[in-house]
Design an enzyme around this catalytic site. Structure first.
Site, PDB file in Angstrom:
ATOM      1  N   ASP A  94      11.824  22.931  -8.904  1.00  0.00           N
ATOM      2  CA  ASP A  94      11.147  23.145  -7.617  1.00  0.00           C
ATOM      3  C   ASP A  94      11.022  24.598  -7.194  1.00  0.00           C
ATOM      4  O   ASP A  94      10.935  24.902  -6.010  1.00  0.00           O
ATOM      5  CB  ASP A  94      11.942  22.383  -6.551  1.00  0.00           C
ATOM      6  CG  ASP A  94      13.411  22.777  -6.544  1.00  0.00           C
ATOM      7  OD1 ASP A  94      13.731  23.853  -7.072  1.00  0.00           O
ATOM      8  OD2 ASP A  94      14.236  22.014  -6.016  1.00  0.00           O
ATOM      9  N   GLU A 116      13.299  17.337 -14.430  1.00  0.00           N
ATOM     10  CA  GLU A 116      13.963  17.125 -13.130  1.00  0.00           C
ATOM     11  C   GLU A 116      12.916  16.763 -12.061  1.00  0.00           C
ATOM     12  O   GLU A 116      12.859  17.340 -10.971  1.00  0.00           O
ATOM     13  CB  GLU A 116      14.792  18.334 -12.688  1.00  0.00           C
ATOM     14  CG  GLU A 116      15.810  17.998 -11.619  1.00  0.00           C
ATOM     15  CD  GLU A 116      16.597  19.215 -11.123  1.00  0.00           C
ATOM     16  OE1 GLU A 116      16.088  19.946 -10.255  1.00  0.00           O
ATOM     17  OE2 GLU A 116      17.716  19.430 -11.606  1.00  0.00           O
ATOM     18  N   GLU A 130      11.232  24.619  -1.557  1.00  0.00           N
ATOM     19  CA  GLU A 130      11.412  23.801  -2.767  1.00  0.00           C
ATOM     20  C   GLU A 130      10.811  22.402  -2.651  1.00  0.00           C
ATOM     21  O   GLU A 130      10.267  21.875  -3.626  1.00  0.00           O
ATOM     22  CB  GLU A 130      12.906  23.695  -3.121  1.00  0.00           C
ATOM     23  CG  GLU A 130      13.532  24.988  -3.641  1.00  0.00           C
ATOM     24  CD  GLU A 130      13.926  25.969  -2.546  1.00  0.00           C
ATOM     25  OE1 GLU A 130      13.842  25.602  -1.339  1.00  0.00           O
ATOM     26  OE2 GLU A 130      14.304  27.103  -2.877  1.00  0.00           O
ATOM     27  N   HIS A 211      22.373  30.199  -0.893  1.00  0.00           N
ATOM     28  CA  HIS A 211      21.185  31.050  -0.982  1.00  0.00           C
ATOM     29  C   HIS A 211      19.944  30.465  -0.312  1.00  0.00           C
ATOM     30  O   HIS A 211      18.865  31.053  -0.371  1.00  0.00           O
ATOM     31  CB  HIS A 211      20.851  31.323  -2.449  1.00  0.00           C
ATOM     32  CG  HIS A 211      20.438  30.096  -3.199  1.00  0.00           C
ATOM     33  ND1 HIS A 211      19.146  29.630  -3.185  1.00  0.00           N
ATOM     34  CD2 HIS A 211      21.138  29.231  -3.953  1.00  0.00           C
ATOM     35  CE1 HIS A 211      19.078  28.537  -3.917  1.00  0.00           C
ATOM     36  NE2 HIS A 211      20.275  28.262  -4.389  1.00  0.00           N
ATOM     37  N   ARG A 213      16.831  29.580   1.765  1.00  0.00           N
ATOM     38  CA  ARG A 213      16.032  30.384   2.698  1.00  0.00           C
ATOM     39  C   ARG A 213      16.119  29.859   4.132  1.00  0.00           C
ATOM     40  O   ARG A 213      16.110  30.626   5.088  1.00  0.00           O
ATOM     41  CB  ARG A 213      14.566  30.379   2.256  1.00  0.00           C
ATOM     42  CG  ARG A 213      14.225  31.441   1.262  1.00  0.00           C
ATOM     43  CD  ARG A 213      12.773  31.318   0.825  1.00  0.00           C
ATOM     44  NE  ARG A 213      12.248  32.560   0.264  1.00  0.00           N
ATOM     45  CZ  ARG A 213      12.569  33.061  -0.912  1.00  0.00           C
ATOM     46  NH1 ARG A 213      13.442  32.446  -1.686  1.00  0.00           N
ATOM     47  NH2 ARG A 213      12.032  34.189  -1.341  1.00  0.00           N
ATOM     48  N   HIS A 243      25.125  35.537  -4.002  1.00  0.00           N
ATOM     49  CA  HIS A 243      23.760  35.544  -4.547  1.00  0.00           C
ATOM     50  C   HIS A 243      23.112  36.906  -4.294  1.00  0.00           C
ATOM     51  O   HIS A 243      23.371  37.529  -3.256  1.00  0.00           O
ATOM     52  CB  HIS A 243      22.971  34.423  -3.860  1.00  0.00           C
ATOM     53  CG  HIS A 243      21.668  34.077  -4.517  1.00  0.00           C
ATOM     54  ND1 HIS A 243      20.561  34.879  -4.430  1.00  0.00           N
ATOM     55  CD2 HIS A 243      21.288  33.013  -5.272  1.00  0.00           C
ATOM     56  CE1 HIS A 243      19.552  34.327  -5.096  1.00  0.00           C
ATOM     57  NE2 HIS A 243      19.977  33.177  -5.620  1.00  0.00           N
TER      58      HIS A 243
HETATM   59  C1  UD1 Z   1      15.110  31.184  -6.001  1.00  0.00           C
HETATM   60  C2  UD1 Z   1      14.264  29.929  -5.805  1.00  0.00           C
HETATM   61  C3  UD1 Z   1      15.133  28.760  -5.365  1.00  0.00           C
HETATM   62  C4  UD1 Z   1      16.310  28.568  -6.297  1.00  0.00           C
HETATM   63  C5  UD1 Z   1      17.072  29.882  -6.395  1.00  0.00           C
HETATM   64  C6  UD1 Z   1      18.198  29.783  -7.366  1.00  0.00           C
HETATM   65  C7  UD1 Z   1      11.982  30.061  -4.972  1.00  0.00           C
HETATM   66  C8  UD1 Z   1      11.110  30.332  -3.811  1.00  0.00           C
HETATM   67  N1  UD1 Z   1      13.300  30.185  -4.751  1.00  0.00           N
HETATM   68  O1  UD1 Z   1      15.592  31.594  -4.716  1.00  0.00           O
HETATM   69  O2  UD1 Z   1      14.354  27.576  -5.348  1.00  0.00           O
HETATM   70  O3  UD1 Z   1      17.137  27.564  -5.795  1.00  0.00           O
HETATM   71  O4  UD1 Z   1      16.184  30.917  -6.859  1.00  0.00           O
HETATM   72  O5  UD1 Z   1      19.092  30.862  -7.241  1.00  0.00           O
HETATM   73  O6  UD1 Z   1      11.501  29.795  -6.052  1.00  0.00           O
HETATM   74  N2  UD1 Z   1      17.495  38.956  -6.806  1.00  0.00           N
HETATM   75  C9  UD1 Z   1      17.980  39.973  -7.600  1.00  0.00           C
HETATM   76  N3  UD1 Z   1      18.334  39.666  -8.887  1.00  0.00           N
HETATM   77  C10 UD1 Z   1      18.246  38.435  -9.408  1.00  0.00           C
HETATM   78  C11 UD1 Z   1      17.792  37.396  -8.585  1.00  0.00           C
HETATM   79  C12 UD1 Z   1      17.396  37.677  -7.285  1.00  0.00           C
HETATM   80  O7  UD1 Z   1      18.076  41.101  -7.172  1.00  0.00           O
HETATM   81  O8  UD1 Z   1      18.579  38.228 -10.586  1.00  0.00           O
HETATM   82  C13 UD1 Z   1      17.060  39.265  -5.425  1.00  0.00           C
HETATM   83  C14 UD1 Z   1      15.744  40.069  -5.400  1.00  0.00           C
HETATM   84  O9  UD1 Z   1      15.778  40.956  -4.342  1.00  0.00           O
HETATM   85  C15 UD1 Z   1      14.696  38.964  -5.153  1.00  0.00           C
HETATM   86  C16 UD1 Z   1      15.462  38.088  -4.202  1.00  0.00           C
HETATM   87  O10 UD1 Z   1      16.801  38.059  -4.697  1.00  0.00           O
HETATM   88  O11 UD1 Z   1      13.498  39.445  -4.620  1.00  0.00           O
HETATM   89  C17 UD1 Z   1      14.930  36.704  -4.029  1.00  0.00           C
HETATM   90  O12 UD1 Z   1      14.678  36.063  -5.264  1.00  0.00           O
HETATM   91  P1  UD1 Z   1      13.746  34.730  -5.273  1.00  0.00           P
HETATM   92  O13 UD1 Z   1      13.709  34.202  -6.655  1.00  0.00           O
HETATM   93  O14 UD1 Z   1      12.454  35.016  -4.610  1.00  0.00           O
HETATM   94  O15 UD1 Z   1      14.497  33.740  -4.313  1.00  0.00           O
HETATM   95  P2  UD1 Z   1      15.935  33.112  -4.402  1.00  0.00           P
HETATM   96  O16 UD1 Z   1      16.492  33.137  -3.037  1.00  0.00           O
HETATM   97  O17 UD1 Z   1      16.696  33.732  -5.492  1.00  0.00           O
HETATM   98  N1  UDP Z   2      25.954  29.487 -11.099  1.00  0.00           N
HETATM   99  C1  UDP Z   2      26.312  30.514 -11.955  1.00  0.00           C
HETATM  100  N2  UDP Z   2      26.926  31.613 -11.413  1.00  0.00           N
HETATM  101  C2  UDP Z   2      27.176  31.736 -10.095  1.00  0.00           C
HETATM  102  C3  UDP Z   2      26.782  30.695  -9.229  1.00  0.00           C
HETATM  103  C4  UDP Z   2      26.162  29.579  -9.762  1.00  0.00           C
HETATM  104  O1  UDP Z   2      26.112  30.432 -13.164  1.00  0.00           O
HETATM  105  O2  UDP Z   2      27.746  32.767  -9.681  1.00  0.00           O
HETATM  106  C5  UDP Z   2      25.265  28.314 -11.668  1.00  0.00           C
HETATM  107  C6  UDP Z   2      25.774  26.950 -11.236  1.00  0.00           C
HETATM  108  O3  UDP Z   2      26.778  26.484 -12.109  1.00  0.00           O
HETATM  109  C7  UDP Z   2      24.525  26.079 -11.288  1.00  0.00           C
HETATM  110  C8  UDP Z   2      23.406  27.058 -11.000  1.00  0.00           C
HETATM  111  O4  UDP Z   2      23.931  28.353 -11.195  1.00  0.00           O
HETATM  112  O5  UDP Z   2      24.300  25.546 -12.571  1.00  0.00           O
HETATM  113  C9  UDP Z   2      22.913  26.886  -9.601  1.00  0.00           C
HETATM  114  O6  UDP Z   2      22.062  27.916  -9.276  1.00  0.00           O
HETATM  115  P1  UDP Z   2      21.633  28.239  -7.796  1.00  0.00           P
HETATM  116  O7  UDP Z   2      22.677  27.766  -6.845  1.00  0.00           O
HETATM  117  O8  UDP Z   2      21.281  29.680  -7.770  1.00  0.00           O
HETATM  118  O9  UDP Z   2      20.274  27.415  -7.630  1.00  0.00           O
HETATM  119  P2  UDP Z   2      19.942  25.906  -7.242  1.00  0.00           P
HETATM  120  O10 UDP Z   2      20.689  25.011  -8.163  1.00  0.00           O
HETATM  121  O11 UDP Z   2      20.304  25.719  -5.815  1.00  0.00           O
HETATM  122  O12 UDP Z   2      18.468  25.832  -7.429  1.00  0.00           O
END
Ligand code: UD1
Ligand code: UDP
Length: 368
Positions: A94, A116, A130, A211, A213, A243
């Protein structure tokens, strides 16, 4: 048959890795494209599961906005589709990557397999964005690989043809079992060793992630207030891999830095996180993946969301929904830590670790 697996974030990578590795095991050719919607958190997973992308769109930007990200995904994945003729694209779950890649594939007339599939809250603002991403992907997909019966029933009710729904279980269980096996065989790394040295395992370890939003601002502030209160208890150690989203980092580091028994750390690589989950008494999280992993490890998880699409975990007694209400988080935490609960005999509703075999078998039998 040209297959493209495409994902962009940490959880997609964790849940798609077992499928990639099953393709490799069966010598079924496929290409891997990462949008790199996440960068560091994605790379940690690619490294652990030994995955090397054929295409890396390298799209992440600091504090990226959803519309810009969406448009860049569509534009850049189009160049991948133009470089080679693909017959089937596999996307996961998602995220913005899943929905935009599915849409771009549809525009090109390429078939889409949705891993999924079928999770729903039916509230388009929760989780945001999502719920809409997964509904969009569900409208586009030709094949729906569902993790649970509930997900299958959601799709049937939406009018999806039963023949195109494949009940597999969730690949997160495959990833988790693979990792537990590696840990049992002695796998370790510097992060695990650091945690062993830093944490007092005679206390109750409470592992926290978050994390979503829809919780930015007040929701995270409430969660932090609750954690501060819980940290007043002498018998707990709170570990929080924060995160990298700046909206999360800002609140969490502002409110929780320098508390004796709250350890704010960098996101952990998957093996270290699984190791830490297995040593925890309780998890507090809004993560989708963690809600699915906790039952496999027989650990309760407090879900800091108002709604969850993973109701199976609640029904089987592992998940407790509190939203981001501080009092509810505190009360549920103390109740779970000090009450008499036994999670050892409860069933894991999310799968048996064979989902990726079923997915790859289906693709092999129906496309070759
Ligand atoms: C995203 C997904 C969410 C998922 C989550 C898992 C969308 C809109 N959101 O949310 O569905 O559950 O990932 O964690 O698709 N950033 C870094 N390094 C990284 C990752 C993120 O710096 O490796 C920071 C950056 O500033 C980036 C921000 O986090 O712009 C947001 O990342 P984004 O993928 O847009 O949203 P998440 O909150 O991570
Ligand atoms: N996870 C990880 N390191 C962390 C936190 C989570 O590897 O520090 C793993 C966790 O075991 C799970 C996945 O990341 O498999 C979940 O990711 P996240 O919570 O970012 O996204 P969501 O599942 O909510 O989409």
């Amino acid at each position: 048959m040209n297959i493209l697996v495409c994902f962009g974030t940490r959880p997609e990578a964790i849940k798609m890795a077992p499928i990639c590795n099953e393709f490799k095991k069966n010598k079924i050719p496929f290409k891997l494209c990462v949008t790199a919607q996440h960068r560091e958190m994605l790379d940690q997973v690619l490294y652990f599961f030994e995955l090397e992308p054929d295409y890396d769109l390298n799209l992440m930007q600091p504090n990226q906005n959803l519309n810009e990200l969406s448009s860049r995904i569509i534009k850049d994945v189009d160049t991948v589709f133009n470089s080679k003729k693909f017959d089937l694209i596999l996307v996961h779950g998602d995220t913005t990557t899943s929905a935009m890649v599915a849409l771009a594939a549809f525009h090109k007339g390429i078939k889409v397999g949705h891993i999924e599939a079928g999770l729903r809250t039916y509230n388009k603002c929760s989780p945001f964005p999502e719920e809409l991403n997964r509904q969009l992907t569900g409208r586009i997909a030709d094949f729906h690989f569902v993790p649970t019966e509930k997900a299958m029933n959601n799709l049937l009710k939406e009018g999806i043809n039963k023949q195109n729904i494949i009940y597999t279980g969730n690949t997160v269980v495959d990833a988790l079992l693979y990792t537990i096996e590696k840990l049992k065989k002695g796998f370790s790394n510097s992060r695990i060793e650091n945690l062993k040295a830093k944490l007092n395992f005679d206390k109750n370890i409470i592992l926290v992630t978050g994390h979503r939003r829809e919780s930015f601002g007040e929701g995270f502030a409430n969660l932090c207030d609750a954690l501060l209160k819980i940290s007043e208890k002498d018998d707990v150690e709170i570990v929080y891999p924060v995160h990298l989203n700046p909206n999360v980092q800002k609140t969490v580091y502002y409110q929780l830095s320098e508390v004796r028994n709250i350890h704010l750390i960098q996101p952990l690589d998957y093996a270290s996180f699984v190791w830490l989950m297995s040593r925890s008494s309780l998890i507090i999280s809004d993560s989708g993946g963690v809600q699915e992993e906790a039952p496999s490890l027989k650990i309760p998880v407090i879900v800091t969301r108002n709604e969850t699409e993973r109701k199976e975990g609640m029904n089987s007694g592992f998940s407790f929904l509190t939203g981001t209400n501080s009092n509810k988080i505190i009360e549920t935490t103390l109740n779970l830590l000090h009450g008499k609960f036994d999670f050892t005999n409860k069933e894991n509703p999310y799968g048996d670790g064979k989902a990726s075999i079923k997915i790859v078998n289906f693709i092999q039998n129906n496309f070759n």
